[in-house]
Design a protein around this motif. Sequence first.
Motif, PDB file in Angstrom:
ATOM      1  N   GLU A 110      -3.854  12.858  -2.366  1.00  0.00           N
ATOM      2  CA  GLU A 110      -2.574  13.462  -2.729  1.00  0.00           C
ATOM      3  C   GLU A 110      -1.985  12.804  -3.972  1.00  0.00           C
ATOM      4  OE1 GLU A 110      -0.320  13.281   0.883  1.00  0.00           O
ATOM      5  OE2 GLU A 110      -1.425  14.970   1.779  1.00  0.00           O
ATOM      6  N   ALA A 111      -2.157  11.481  -4.082  1.00  0.00           N
ATOM      7  CA  ALA A 111      -1.643  10.779  -5.260  1.00  0.00           C
ATOM      8  C   ALA A 111      -2.344  11.280  -6.517  1.00  0.00           C
ATOM      9  CB  ALA A 111      -1.843   9.279  -5.107  1.00  0.00           C
ATOM     10  N   ARG A 140       0.573  -4.271  -5.982  1.00  0.00           N
ATOM     11  CA  ARG A 140       0.757  -4.587  -7.403  1.00  0.00           C
ATOM     12  C   ARG A 140      -0.074  -5.807  -7.793  1.00  0.00           C
ATOM     13  NH1 ARG A 140       6.345  -6.748  -7.895  1.00  0.00           N
ATOM     14  NH2 ARG A 140       5.236  -8.653  -7.318  1.00  0.00           N
ATOM     15  N   ASP A 141      -0.128  -6.802  -6.896  1.00  0.00           N
ATOM     16  CA  ASP A 141      -0.812  -8.061  -7.236  1.00  0.00           C
ATOM     17  C   ASP A 141      -2.244  -8.127  -6.693  1.00  0.00           C
ATOM     18  OD1 ASP A 141       1.620  -8.659  -8.356  1.00  0.00           O
ATOM     19  OD2 ASP A 141       2.339  -9.775  -6.611  1.00  0.00           O
ATOM     20  N   ASP A 142      -2.760  -6.978  -6.238  1.00  0.00           N
ATOM     21  CA  ASP A 142      -4.151  -6.910  -5.747  1.00  0.00           C
ATOM     22  C   ASP A 142      -4.453  -7.937  -4.659  1.00  0.00           C
ATOM     23  OD1 ASP A 142      -4.630  -4.927  -7.629  1.00  0.00           O
ATOM     24  OD2 ASP A 142      -5.075  -6.406  -9.178  1.00  0.00           O
ATOM     25  N   LYS A 143      -3.540  -8.089  -3.717  1.00  0.00           N
ATOM     26  CA  LYS A 143      -3.751  -9.051  -2.631  1.00  0.00           C
ATOM     27  C   LYS A 143      -4.593  -8.396  -1.529  1.00  0.00           C
ATOM     28  CE  LYS A 143      -1.097 -12.616  -3.905  1.00  0.00           C
ATOM     29  NZ  LYS A 143      -1.567 -12.907  -5.254  1.00  0.00           N
ATOM     30  N   GLU A 200       1.046   4.386 -10.603  1.00  0.00           N
ATOM     31  CA  GLU A 200       0.041   3.849 -11.534  1.00  0.00           C
ATOM     32  C   GLU A 200      -0.525   4.979 -12.401  1.00  0.00           C
ATOM     33  OE1 GLU A 200      -2.137   0.266 -10.751  1.00  0.00           O
ATOM     34  OE2 GLU A 200      -0.033   0.219 -11.326  1.00  0.00           O
ATOM     35  N   GLY A 201      -0.817   6.091 -11.739  1.00  0.00           N
ATOM     36  CA  GLY A 201      -1.388   7.232 -12.453  1.00  0.00           C
ATOM     37  C   GLY A 201      -0.415   7.792 -13.477  1.00  0.00           C
TER      38      GLY A 201
END
Length: 744
Positions: free
Chosen positions: A375-376, A279-282, A314-315
């Motif tokens: 798959e997502a 979520r936080d792009d770490k 997200e999608g």
Amino acid sequence: MSMSERKTIDLDQGWDFMHRGIMKLKNILEGLPEPQFSPEDYMMLYTTIYNMCTQKPPNDYSQQLYDKYKEAFEEYIVSTVLPSLREKHDEFMLRELVKRWANHKIMVRWLSRFFHYLDRYFIARRSLPPLNEVGLACFRDLVYKELHGKMRDAIISLIDQEREGEQIDRALLKNVLDIFVEIGMGKMDQYENDFEAAMLQDSSAYYSRKASNWILEDSCPDYMLKAEECLKREKDRVAHYLHSSSEPKLLEKVQHELLSVYASQLLEKEHSGCHALLRDDKVDDLSRMFRLFSKIPRGLDPVSSIFKQHVTAEGMTLVKHAEDAASNKKADKKDIVGAQEQVFVRNVIELHDKYLAYVNSCFQNHTLFHKALKEAFEVFCNKGVAGNSSAELLATFCDNILKKGGSEKLSDEAIEETLEKVVKLLAYISDKDLFAEFYRKKLARRLLFDKSANDDHERSILTKLKQQCGGQFTSKMEGMVTDLTLAKENQTSFEDYLHNNRNADPGIDLTVTVLTTGFWPSYKSFDLNLPAEMVRCVEVFKEFYQTKTKHRKLTWIYSLGTCNISGKFDPKTVELVVTTYQASTLLLFNSSDRLSYSEIMTQLNLLDEDVIRLLHSLSCAKYKILIKEPNTKTISPTDYFEFNSKFTDKMRRIKIPLPPVDEKKKVIEDVDKDRRYAIDASIVRIMKSRKVLGYQQLVMECVEQLGRMFKPDVKAIKKRIEDLISRDYLERDKENPNMFKYLA
């Protein structure tokens, strides 16, 4: 003097001389003041043994000297070595041990030289252990066996001190551990059983204690930093003093305690676990997570499954946003179809870029994560938005990029790059055939109405689609693009023909685009009653075409034609850009002032729905070229129309659009029809090769075969099987209704 005259040396006298030599060696080793051996001393000792072993029986003392050799070590160890070790403890004992072992090896080396003659002949003949081995075994049996437990505990205690950050003497540990290895005389048993097993157990316990605290106190990234650091230090430990064979075993223990035991707790930590990191792009933490978890058995499975959940969510958020935007737009009654959906496709592309970069860098291109990403995307890419399938959205998106004045103002490189990405997304769409059909319809419009911005881009995306979906997928589209090039050449030769045949004058500027029926979408062709001016054009072109080929039939699709006509209105003349149908309608008013609906319909020879669209565009829409009675917004069969001579506009030239026809229904119908044929063909192909097959198996193979283009519906397959049975391609087995036979 000759051999026989050599003086016989008896055992006691000979050994006495040897013993003095051995004592001298011990003194040197103990550091007492003692001159070193001279070459003469050495030769004397060697020769004495040689002589005592080569005397005639019963004076060959080989066996006795072999035993005395061993006793010399035992006596020294018991009298000197063991007492010096028993009084020392811990590190001091280890230091003493290292010194004693080094001395012992020197002593073995020297004595083995003195007694060398035994090694060469006596031992070889009797198959006894060589001197070197006997010497080392003495130390093993008397010193090592008694002390290895203490050695082990002392070493482990030092390792733990070092783990806690204290400085220790690493060289000392290396030397002590070498004893464990050397004592094995070529085998690792002593090192493994007497030291390593306990060390591994201690390491497990140590890290188990640490982990149980860290997991409560630390965030996931902090915990991982510590774990990575510990693993690095353990590797370093092996490099400095443990035997290299311990590395995989030790790391396995540490990974087990730090990672395997706490894997799910760590990955699912509330504000810092895998979800939060995504979520936080770490990126760095995710890379570390991958590095650590790839080392433990099945460690990446939960990471990739969280990744898949995250990307899917997200999608789905993008889908929801697009849905909301579409329903707000409906409420506003503004019908700009596409803008919102275009944003949606853009966002999906960006999402894919972002997470593909994660897969390539953080997750080192691992197949497990490529699969999760795929798959997502398959989940939300097939959702569609506001009643528009994603196949249609993608086709529209491409259309917008490829047509002149599309909403996207992009450089050539950017267009190429975007097209590349759209084609990548297409891989996730299950209805590729539906995309192809929408795409072909839009491609036709771009080509026929000269809306395509750039030929190279058109060809380039077809190449990409061909790579992705195979040649069958693009063959018609490629045909369309080629057709247009040929049509231009054809037009040039038509113009030459007109130039050379003065009597063949169509009277109007005429451009004809000749296309190959099979490549293009099917268009309805009507026998429109053309105005006389246009009939002449058709005839002239037919004559020209006849000169090129006798065997081709021209079908005129007037619905795709356009005309420029001059409207002579009272205020001024305005050029009108209209379709062939609209032109034919307007030209009727050259010979009549006022016409009824039914008169217009009869003269044009068209169907109601077409006439209504035409008249609406000319009398009820933006430009009122015709005046309608009664003056209402809808066309009905009782209306009358007359030419509006008062019409004017500030422009010299205006385009009068026809209301668009909803093509979606037709595309879907066409695709459904094609699918029926495809399923039929697939079933027949399978049955032809297999002759007899069960229902489940047939459905499975059929889905497998067609999956590249669309996901066939099991109900549809069932229906096609029934149909093929009724048409005598297949029959049911009499005994088992779930078995089918192929009928040739």
